[in-house]
Design a protein around this motif. Structure first.
Motif, PDB file in Angstrom:
ATOM      1  N   THR A  82       0.808  -1.213   0.000  1.00 47.48           N
ATOM      2  CA  THR A  82       0.000   0.000   0.000  1.00 47.48           C
ATOM      3  C   THR A  82       0.844   1.268   0.000  1.00 47.48           C
ATOM      4  OG1 THR A  82      -1.779   1.146   1.199  1.00 47.48           O
ATOM      5  CG2 THR A  82      -0.135  -0.010   2.536  1.00 47.48           C
ATOM      6  N   SER A  83       0.238   2.339  -0.456  1.00 44.22           N
ATOM      7  CA  SER A  83       0.878   3.649  -0.365  1.00 44.22           C
ATOM      8  C   SER A  83       0.357   4.419   0.851  1.00 44.22           C
ATOM      9  CB  SER A  83       0.631   4.455  -1.646  1.00 44.22           C
ATOM     10  OG  SER A  83      -0.753   4.577  -1.874  1.00 44.22           O
ATOM     11  N   ALA A  84      -0.661   3.891   1.492  1.00 43.10           N
ATOM     12  CA  ALA A  84      -1.260   4.546   2.663  1.00 43.10           C
ATOM     13  C   ALA A  84      -0.405   4.323   3.908  1.00 43.10           C
ATOM     14  CB  ALA A  84      -2.662   3.993   2.903  1.00 43.10           C
ATOM     15  N   HIS A  85      -0.476   5.268   4.825  1.00 40.56           N
ATOM     16  CA  HIS A  85       0.172   5.074   6.124  1.00 40.56           C
ATOM     17  C   HIS A  85      -0.651   4.058   6.898  1.00 40.56           C
ATOM     18  CE1 HIS A  85       2.305   5.781   9.793  1.00 40.56           C
ATOM     19  NE2 HIS A  85       1.156   5.974  10.413  1.00 40.56           N
ATOM     20  N   VAL A  86       0.017   3.057   7.437  1.00 37.23           N
ATOM     21  CA  VAL A  86      -0.686   1.969   8.095  1.00 37.23           C
ATOM     22  C   VAL A  86      -0.208   1.820   9.529  1.00 37.23           C
ATOM     23  CG1 VAL A  86      -1.144  -0.504   8.034  1.00 37.23           C
ATOM     24  CG2 VAL A  86      -0.842   0.746   5.902  1.00 37.23           C
ATOM     25  N   GLY A  87      -1.173   1.820  10.429  1.00 38.28           N
ATOM     26  CA  GLY A  87      -0.886   1.487  11.815  1.00 38.28           C
ATOM     27  C   GLY A  87      -1.293   0.041  12.048  1.00 38.28           C
ATOM     28  N   THR A  88      -0.733  -0.573  13.042  1.00 39.81           N
ATOM     29  CA  THR A  88      -1.085  -1.955  13.348  1.00 39.81           C
ATOM     30  C   THR A  88      -2.121  -1.970  14.457  1.00 39.81           C
ATOM     31  OG1 THR A  88       1.136  -2.646  12.766  1.00 39.81           O
ATOM     32  CG2 THR A  88      -0.170  -4.189  14.057  1.00 39.81           C
ATOM     33  N   PRO A  89      -3.289  -2.571  14.199  1.00 41.60           N
ATOM     34  CA  PRO A  89      -4.293  -2.674  15.260  1.00 41.60           C
ATOM     35  C   PRO A  89      -3.708  -3.415  16.466  1.00 41.60           C
ATOM     36  CG  PRO A  89      -5.219  -3.304  13.141  1.00 41.60           C
ATOM     37  CD  PRO A  89      -3.745  -3.146  12.948  1.00 41.60           C
ATOM     38  N   VAL A  98       4.347  -5.271   5.696  1.00 40.32           N
ATOM     39  CA  VAL A  98       3.834  -4.124   4.945  1.00 40.32           C
ATOM     40  C   VAL A  98       4.894  -3.704   3.928  1.00 40.32           C
ATOM     41  CG1 VAL A  98       3.058  -1.721   5.040  1.00 40.32           C
ATOM     42  CG2 VAL A  98       2.425  -3.309   6.878  1.00 40.32           C
ATOM     43  N   LEU A  99       4.491  -3.663   2.689  1.00 42.25           N
ATOM     44  CA  LEU A  99       5.334  -3.173   1.604  1.00 42.25           C
ATOM     45  C   LEU A  99       4.790  -1.827   1.161  1.00 42.25           C
ATOM     46  CD1 LEU A  99       5.522  -6.484  -0.390  1.00 42.25           C
ATOM     47  CD2 LEU A  99       7.514  -5.217   0.419  1.00 42.25           C
ATOM     48  N   ARG A 100       5.636  -0.820   1.159  1.00 38.86           N
ATOM     49  CA  ARG A 100       5.207   0.516   0.741  1.00 38.86           C
ATOM     50  C   ARG A 100       5.267   0.628  -0.779  1.00 38.86           C
ATOM     51  NH1 ARG A 100       2.616   3.758   3.709  1.00 38.86           N
ATOM     52  NH2 ARG A 100       3.600   5.513   2.729  1.00 38.86           N
ATOM     53  N   LYS A 101       4.180   1.128  -1.369  1.00 41.47           N
ATOM     54  CA  LYS A 101       4.154   1.398  -2.807  1.00 41.47           C
ATOM     55  C   LYS A 101       4.886   2.702  -3.064  1.00 41.47           C
ATOM     56  CE  LYS A 101      -0.246  -0.686  -4.171  1.00 41.47           C
ATOM     57  NZ  LYS A 101      -1.571  -0.385  -4.694  1.00 41.47           N
ATOM     58  N   PRO A 102       5.650   2.799  -4.086  1.00 37.23           N
ATOM     59  CA  PRO A 102       6.029   1.724  -4.996  1.00 37.23           C
ATOM     60  C   PRO A 102       7.212   0.938  -4.412  1.00 37.23           C
ATOM     61  CG  PRO A 102       6.957   3.777  -5.792  1.00 37.23           C
ATOM     62  CD  PRO A 102       6.178   4.096  -4.539  1.00 37.23           C
ATOM     63  N   ALA A 103       7.030  -0.348  -4.218  1.00 30.61           N
ATOM     64  CA  ALA A 103       8.091  -1.206  -3.698  1.00 30.61           C
ATOM     65  C   ALA A 103       9.067  -1.544  -4.827  1.00 30.61           C
ATOM     66  CB  ALA A 103       7.507  -2.480  -3.114  1.00 30.61           C
TER      67      ALA A 103
END
Length: 118
Positions: A82-89, A98-103
Motif C-alpha cells: 500500500t501507499s497509505a500510512h498503516v498502523g497496526t491494530p 507491509v510493503l510501501r508502494k512503490p516497492a
C-alpha cells in the motif's frame, strides 16, 4: 508450485506484479477487490496473499480480517502492499508484512520469499 493470491484494484499494477511473480516461478491468482479475493480463496487456498489496502467494495483491512477469522485460512501469511500510512491494530495481527508502494522489485520478491519460508 507456490500459489500467491495478488489483490489490487489497479489493473496495471496487478498485471505488472503478476508478471514479475510468474517470471520467478510462482503461480498467481488475481483479484480486484476483497470480495473477489474471498471467492478466489474459496476455490484454491494460496500459500500467500498480497493485498492493497484501499480498494472499492471490500478493502484490504476487511479482507485481512476475514482471512484471519476463517479457521481454514487464518495461517496464510499476508503482505499488505500500500501507499497509505498503516498502523497496526493493537488487538489483532491482520498482516505479516507491509510493503510501501512503490516497492522495489528486489524488496518485493525478498519479502515474499521470507513470508513463504516462514
Amino acid at each position: 508450485m507456490t500459489l500467491i493470491l495478488l489483490v489490487d484494484d489497479e489493473p496495471e499494477l496487478l498485471e505488472a506484479w503478476s508478471f514479475a511473480l510468474e517470471y520467478v516461478g510462482y503461480s498467481v491468482d488475481r483479484a480486484r477487490d476483497g470480495r473477489e479475493a474471498l471467492e478466489q480463496l474459496s476455490r484454491r487456498r494460496p500459500d500467500l496473499v498480497i493485498t492493497d489496502l484501499m480498494m472499492p467494495g471490500m478493502n484490504g483491512e476487511d479482507l485481512c480480517r476475514s482471512i484471519r477469522q476463517h479457521a481454514q485460512w487464518a495461517g496464510i501469511p499476508i503482505a499488505l502492499h500500500t501507499s497509505a500510512h498503516v498502523g497496526t491494530p493493537v488487538d489483532e495481527r491482520l498482516w505479516d508484512s507491509v510493503l510501501r508502494k512503490p516497492a522495489r522489485l528486489e524488496v518485493f520478491l525478498a519479502t515474499i520469499e521470507n513470508l513463504i519460508q516462514g
